[in-house]
Design a protein around this motif. Sequence first.
Motif, PDB file in Angstrom:
ATOM      1  N   GLY A   8       0.812  -1.206   0.000  1.00  0.00           N
ATOM      2  CA  GLY A   8       0.000   0.000   0.000  1.00  0.00           C
ATOM      3  C   GLY A   8       0.845   1.255   0.000  1.00  0.00           C
ATOM      4  O   GLY A   8       2.072   1.203  -0.088  1.00  0.00           O
ATOM      5  N   ASN A   9       0.206   2.391   0.129  1.00  0.00           N
ATOM      6  CA  ASN A   9       0.923   3.669   0.092  1.00  0.00           C
ATOM      7  C   ASN A   9       1.843   3.860   1.281  1.00  0.00           C
ATOM      8  O   ASN A   9       2.872   4.528   1.177  1.00  0.00           O
ATOM      9  CB  ASN A   9      -0.091   4.816   0.039  1.00  0.00           C
ATOM     10  N   THR A  10       1.483   3.273   2.418  1.00  0.00           N
ATOM     11  CA  THR A  10       2.246   3.479   3.643  1.00  0.00           C
ATOM     12  C   THR A  10       2.993   2.237   4.090  1.00  0.00           C
ATOM     13  O   THR A  10       4.152   2.313   4.491  1.00  0.00           O
ATOM     14  CB  THR A  10       1.305   3.932   4.783  1.00  0.00           C
ATOM     15  N   ARG A  11       2.330   1.084   3.994  1.00  0.00           N
ATOM     16  CA  ARG A  11       2.914  -0.149   4.513  1.00  0.00           C
ATOM     17  C   ARG A  11       2.807  -1.290   3.505  1.00  0.00           C
ATOM     18  O   ARG A  11       1.997  -1.252   2.583  1.00  0.00           O
ATOM     19  CB  ARG A  11       2.209  -0.583   5.818  1.00  0.00           C
ATOM     20  N   VAL A 116     -20.993  -4.079   1.600  1.00  0.00           N
ATOM     21  CA  VAL A 116     -20.226  -2.856   1.441  1.00  0.00           C
ATOM     22  C   VAL A 116     -18.841  -3.136   2.013  1.00  0.00           C
ATOM     23  O   VAL A 116     -18.706  -3.532   3.176  1.00  0.00           O
ATOM     24  CB  VAL A 116     -20.892  -1.670   2.166  1.00  0.00           C
ATOM     25  N   VAL A 117     -17.833  -2.968   1.177  1.00  0.00           N
ATOM     26  CA  VAL A 117     -16.456  -3.290   1.551  1.00  0.00           C
ATOM     27  C   VAL A 117     -15.692  -1.988   1.776  1.00  0.00           C
ATOM     28  O   VAL A 117     -15.534  -1.190   0.850  1.00  0.00           O
ATOM     29  CB  VAL A 117     -15.766  -4.126   0.452  1.00  0.00           C
ATOM     30  N   VAL A 118     -15.240  -1.790   2.996  1.00  0.00           N
ATOM     31  CA  VAL A 118     -14.545  -0.555   3.364  1.00  0.00           C
ATOM     32  C   VAL A 118     -13.082  -0.866   3.651  1.00  0.00           C
ATOM     33  O   VAL A 118     -12.766  -1.720   4.488  1.00  0.00           O
ATOM     34  CB  VAL A 118     -15.181   0.094   4.611  1.00  0.00           C
ATOM     35  N   MET A 119     -12.195  -0.161   2.942  1.00  0.00           N
ATOM     36  CA  MET A 119     -10.768  -0.214   3.237  1.00  0.00           C
ATOM     37  C   MET A 119     -10.374   1.146   3.800  1.00  0.00           C
ATOM     38  O   MET A 119     -10.379   2.147   3.084  1.00  0.00           O
ATOM     39  CB  MET A 119      -9.979  -0.521   1.963  1.00  0.00           C
ATOM     40  N   ALA A 120     -10.085   1.171   5.093  1.00  0.00           N
ATOM     41  CA  ALA A 120      -9.822   2.426   5.791  1.00  0.00           C
ATOM     42  C   ALA A 120      -8.330   2.570   6.056  1.00  0.00           C
ATOM     43  O   ALA A 120      -7.828   2.176   7.117  1.00  0.00           O
ATOM     44  CB  ALA A 120     -10.617   2.466   7.099  1.00  0.00           C
ATOM     45  N   GLY A 121      -7.631   3.109   5.105  1.00  0.00           N
ATOM     46  CA  GLY A 121      -6.197   3.293   5.235  1.00  0.00           C
ATOM     47  C   GLY A 121      -5.818   4.731   4.930  1.00  0.00           C
ATOM     48  O   GLY A 121      -6.486   5.664   5.378  1.00  0.00           O
ATOM     49  N   THR A 122      -4.734   4.942   4.186  1.00  0.00           N
ATOM     50  CA  THR A 122      -4.344   6.286   3.781  1.00  0.00           C
ATOM     51  C   THR A 122      -5.510   6.970   3.076  1.00  0.00           C
ATOM     52  O   THR A 122      -5.816   8.136   3.321  1.00  0.00           O
ATOM     53  CB  THR A 122      -3.115   6.230   2.858  1.00  0.00           C
ATOM     54  N   ALA A 123      -6.147   6.223   2.186  1.00  0.00           N
ATOM     55  CA  ALA A 123      -7.433   6.629   1.620  1.00  0.00           C
ATOM     56  C   ALA A 123      -8.499   5.692   2.170  1.00  0.00           C
ATOM     57  O   ALA A 123      -8.194   4.580   2.610  1.00  0.00           O
ATOM     58  CB  ALA A 123      -7.404   6.558   0.100  1.00  0.00           C
TER      59      ALA A 123
END
Length: 238
Positions: A8-11, A116-123
């Motif tokens: 991902g963007n961070t990890r 509903v699939v939520v990915m709660a990361g940088t975005a």
Amino acid sequence: MIVCLDSGNTRIKWGVHDGIEWLAQGAVAQADVGQLSRLVAEWPQPEKVVLANVAGAEAGGRIREQLAAWSPVIHEARSEFRRCGVTNLYKTPERLGIDRWCALLGARAQVSAAIVVVMAGTATTIDTLDADGNFLGGVIMPGVGLMLRSLAHGTAALPFAEGEYAANPRCTDDAIVSGVIEAQTGAIERIFSRLSDPAACCLLSGGYAEQLAGHLVIRHRLTHNLPLEGLRHLALET
């Protein structure tokens, strides 16, 4: 043995699966990509390595350098029109972010109703699957941390807030944190309300998932490392 990597963007999240269960999971910061070489030493002969990378070609190259000994069995995942029971109705299916695609595959493997699939990361991404496994579309918004930083950097008077959520905030830090939480959960609940399936649920994953889940008033479940689950199922079909 399958090794899955979600860059991902961070990890960079990783997991090792033996076909029955996860033997190990972990994460390293993109800046600490060199630590991935330990995986090669500890798990020297995987049958397959699957990589989902949204951090760009340079980050992908650094990962491959650390995993050079696995080069013959590394497969870089790509978004497709149909896989693992999910049909991708994006206008251009291959343009869907691979992290979102893998999360959808992982979600479909766990729930047969609408999701509903939520990915709660940088975005924060909020995507919808119907009960037939059709990916109907989704939204992308700044994540919790980005929202907080945007107010701190984009205004002269507002701080980087370290407050707490309150239904009726009475100090600036709480007002900012509460506003961000309300914006994130409000978007999730608004999209969830469009589903007609009475068995529908919401799956949340990512670094801020637990924080958001505590404020949702819809049926929901935390699922850690959902893209890794999708990568595992993808690896079994490729």
